[in-house]
Design a protein around this motif. Structure first.
Motif, short mmCIF file in Angstrom:
data_model
loop_
_atom_site.label_atom_id
_atom_site.label_comp_id
_atom_site.label_asym_id
_atom_site.label_seq_id
_atom_site.Cartn_x
_atom_site.Cartn_y
_atom_site.Cartn_z
N PRO A 274 28.70 47.49 33.32
CA PRO A 274 29.83 46.43 32.73
C PRO A 274 29.98 45.40 33.52
CG PRO A 274 30.26 48.83 32.13
CD PRO A 274 29.40 49.02 33.09
N LEU A 275 30.43 44.27 33.29
CA LEU A 275 31.04 43.14 34.22
C LEU A 275 32.12 43.68 35.10
CD1 LEU A 275 30.65 40.32 34.95
CD2 LEU A 275 32.32 39.86 33.05
N GLU B 215 36.62 52.55 28.64
CA GLU B 215 35.82 51.28 29.03
C GLU B 215 36.91 50.41 29.54
OE1 GLU B 215 35.81 48.20 25.86
OE2 GLU B 215 33.77 48.77 25.74
N LEU B 216 36.21 49.74 30.71
CA LEU B 216 36.74 48.78 31.66
C LEU B 216 36.67 47.40 31.35
CD1 LEU B 216 35.61 50.40 35.09
CD2 LEU B 216 37.79 50.96 33.66
N THR B 217 37.69 46.67 31.20
CA THR B 217 37.93 45.31 30.87
C THR B 217 38.36 44.46 31.88
OG1 THR B 217 38.15 45.88 28.61
CG2 THR B 217 38.40 43.87 28.88
N LEU B 218 37.59 43.43 32.30
CA LEU B 218 38.21 42.55 33.35
C LEU B 218 38.98 41.37 32.77
CD1 LEU B 218 37.69 41.51 36.30
CD2 LEU B 218 35.89 39.82 35.76
N GLY C 3 30.43 48.62 19.06
CA GLY C 3 31.17 49.02 20.01
C GLY C 3 31.18 48.43 21.53
N SER C 4 29.86 47.55 21.52
CA SER C 4 29.52 47.09 22.77
C SER C 4 30.44 45.73 22.95
CB SER C 4 28.00 46.85 22.96
OG SER C 4 27.65 46.11 22.07
N SER C 5 30.90 45.17 21.83
CA SER C 5 31.46 43.89 21.72
C SER C 5 32.93 43.89 21.35
CB SER C 5 30.39 42.89 20.81
OG SER C 5 30.64 43.24 19.45
N VAL C 6 33.47 44.94 20.92
CA VAL C 6 34.63 44.87 20.38
C VAL C 6 35.60 46.03 21.13
CG1 VAL C 6 36.34 45.21 18.52
CG2 VAL C 6 34.16 44.06 18.04
#
Length: 709
Positions: A214-215, A431-434, A515-518
């Protein structure tokens, strides 16, 4: 003159062993200012400087003797070993500089790096002259900067493109032929300025830009190294720090020197830090405090209450005819399955834990199984009754079959869930979100959102596939019974349930592919709404109308077909005994005269095909039917009279057709009584017998709905 001066100035360096054997009068047994003792071991024997035991020695050798070798004497220059980029032989020969290297490196007669640093140290210790080929920035150059042994650059003709192109090839530098080693005179210019390049392993790029990472987790290493710049002066300053420490020169001192320099130039180094770095990870627990999740939780609670109320209403109205006809056991199984799905929906809206994740999988899958399997069994029972009716056969359905089918399939699902729980259980994942926000220390925040997931997605797909398989089976059965008459067909309501379930299962399947985009937490809330809406739709389609329907609305010939599961104690095909008269069967509390009519009809339908046809023809062709028709005409019931007259004419045609032994392709459905059962026949026979009894005054009212079922 220059040759003689070079030969006299730049003497040959001498190893410790050569000094003791060739220069010391007593093989270094007596300490002096050059050597305090003989060398010990091969390393000391080949060394040029080992203070304080050996301070180095430069001597005048045969190569320096211009008296006896006036035209060939040379001074000494320290050259590189083979494989290093050096053009000293070509430059010295064509520029008429009388120097040469006499080291022990094969091919180039150069010296190793350690030998070159020892020679410069020996020259500094003995205040001797030395010439060598070197570069900067470098530790040795920086070490002697500002001292008496500071490097002094020798200027040669400036480099040009033509000169660089005429350099000796690297493969010819160590040739045995001296003419090949010196090359062309055009290539004897000075060294051209070098552009420094960074050499990075391909693996560094692959790690930094791995598409599977993941980014928010991507490494900044490649961008940081690519953007980093440092000048020669800054490198020289790091070398100064290194030499100043003098604690562990070839160990930790270089690392400490770099750290000291980095601290002093921290602001400059920050310019090379890639954007969004450094980063800090923080749990995004506040996502479950959003209105969306409170709404999902509230809806789930409402649906659970709705399901519980439906269970209570079913129990309270258990003696209601419409619920009796639909079988209380069947309805309870459906409601229990819906209740489990509702509880799973509630748990799915809560902050995930390992226990909640496993519980959601069990509640949802077992719940849909308990609901859909009885649904399939009932639709299959209706389909079986339809096929049996076409074949004029009597059918009794055992309620144990329903329980057995549900128990068997639920056991299979339970085994599958156990395997899922043991091998790859759903557990609390993240899930990690920048983000664009920063902490008080300037760190870019990475939000960690928790959700339920197994290591392999195949388990979720198997769960959805299982529900789709059950719905497909129910859909096929409902489609097969779609053309049945409305007065005996309950599949429309069941089909609406199936299609409603199908829509929501497809919607849930779509969420797994998103799941990969939301945000997975948002998808969990969406699934909670879907579970709740699915349960609510089922209750509204199948149960609510039954709660508000009155017994008086259920009429003979217009109500839905009733599937009665009868518990049996013996063989279901024991002779011609009427089903309602068997031991252990359900009996209805109807008047004796009504049971007589039902018995007469059953006796006719228990006959062989040919006998049954003759009996029906006799009923509709005798004077009894004629009397009943006249009775209705006197009372102005012309509709009933016309219906019975048409029925009588049809059976007269039937009798004539059977006597002629010919097949009439145009015969109507009522005429094919010997091969197929028209669902109206039983009702027609009961009507004839009832009208006959009314005519004779035996009974005065119509049968009750219990006797009809």
């Amino acid at each position: 003159e220059n040759r003689h001066k070079l030969a006299a100035t730049f003497l040959r360096p001498t190893t410790w062993l050569d000094y003791c054997q060739e220069e010391s009068p007593d093989q270094c047994q007596t300490p002096n200012k050059v050597a305090e003792r003989p060398p010990v071991g091969a390393a000391e024997e080949e060394s040029y400087f080992q203070a304080p035991a050996f301070n180095g020695y430069f001597r005048n050798t045969t190569e320096n003797d211009c008296v006896h070798h006036n035209d060939t004497c040379t001074g000494h220059i320290v050259d590189y070993p083979c494989g290093w980029s050096s053009y000293v032989p070509q430059q010295a020969h064509h520029l008429n500089i009388a120097v040469e290297s006499n080291g022990k490196e094969p091919g180039s007669n150069g010296y190793s790096y350690s030998a070159m640093t020892q020679i410069w140290a020996a020259a500094n210790a003995t205040q001797s002259n030395v010439m060598l080929h070197w570069w900067q920035p470098e530790a040795l150059y920086q070490e002697y900067l500002g001292t008496n042994a500071e490097f002094q650059r020798v200027s040669l003709p400036p480099a040009t493109q033509d000169c660089v192109e005429q350099r000796v090839n690297p493969s010819d530098r160590c040739s045995d032929d001296p003419a090949v080693r010196v090359g062309d005179a055009l290539g004897s210019c000075d060294e051209a300025p070098h552009v420094l390049f960074k050499i990075m392993a391909t693996a560094l790029y692959d790690i930094s830009f791995d598409p599977n990472v993941p980014l928010a987790m991507s490494s900044p290493a490649y961008d940081a190294v690519k953007d980093f710049r440092i000048s020669d002066l800054q490198v020289g300053r790091i070398f100064d720090y290194w030499f100043e420490k003098n604690t562990d020169k070839w160990g930790l001192d270089p690392r400490d020197a770099v750290c000291d320099w980095a601290i002093e130039h921290l602001e400059e180094l920050k310019a090379f830090i890639p954007r969004t770095h450094p980063r800090v990870v923080s749990d995004n627990d506040s996502v479950y405090d959003q209105p969306l999740f409170y709404a999902a939780l509230a809806v789930a609670c409402v649906i659970i209450a709705f399901t519980v109320v439906s269970i209570l209403c079913t129990y309270i109205q258990r003696n209601k005819k419409i619920l009796k006809f639909q079988q209380i056991e069947f309805l309870i199984l459906l409601l229990m399955g819906l209740l489990l799905v509702s509880v799973g929906s509630l748990l799915n809206s809560l902050p995930p834990t390992d226990g909640i994740c496993v519980s959601v999988a069990w509640f949802v899958n077992v719940g849909y199984t308990l609901e859909l399997v009885p649904l399939i069994v009932k639709v299959a029972a209706i389909n079986r009754l339809m096929v049996a009716a076409q074949q004029m056969r009597r059918v009794e359905l055992n309620i144990l079959h329903l329980y057995g089918a549900v128990l068997c399939i639920a056991s299979v699902v339970g085994v599958g869930l156990i395997i899922w729980t043991v091998v790859d259980p759903p557990q609390k994942s993240f899930e990690l979100t920048l983000t664009n926000s920063q902490s008080q220390f300037g760190e870019t925040r990475i939000e960690r959102t928790h959700y339920c997931q197994s290591d392999q997605d195949i388990w979720q797909y198997l769960s959805v596939s299982w529900q789709l398989l059950l719905l497909l089976c129910a859909s096929v059965l409902a489609f097969q019974t779609r053309k049945m008459q409305g007065d005996i067909n309950d599949t429309r309501t069941l089909a609406m349930m199936v299609y409603s379930h199908f829509v929501f299962v497809v919607l849930r399947a779509i969420t797994y592919f998103m799941g990969s985009s939301v945000d997975p937490a948002q998808l969990a809330a969406a699934r909670t709404f879907m579970y709740s809406a699915d349960v609510a739709a089922t209750l509204c389609i199948y149960f609510v109308p039954k709660f508000f329907r009155k017994d008086s609305d259920i009429k003979i010939g217009t109500g839905p077909m009733t599937t009665v599961f009868t518990p049996q104690r013996g063989n279901s095909s024991s002779g011609n005994t009427p089903p309602l008269a068997r031991s252990g069967s359900r009996r209805f509390d109807a008047p004796q005269s009504q049971r007589v009519i039902a018995g007469r009809v059953r006796n006719i339908f228990s006959m062989e095909s040919s006998e049954r046809s003759e009996s029906m023809a006799e009923v509709f062709n005798t004077g009894r039917t004629t009397n009943i028709i006249s009775h209705h005409e006197r009372r102005s019931n012309f509709g009933k009279a016309a219906s019975l007259r048409q029925l009588s004419d049809d059976y007269k045609t039937q009798a004539q057709w059977e006597d002629s032994d010919e097949v009439d392709p145009t015969m109507s459905g009522i005429q094919r009584v010997s091969s197929q059962e028209d669902p109206r026949l039983r009702s027609d026979l009961e009507n004839v017998f009832r009208e006959e009894d009314e005519e004779e005054g035996d009974i005065t009212g119509s049968t009750t709905s219990e006797a009809q079922s």
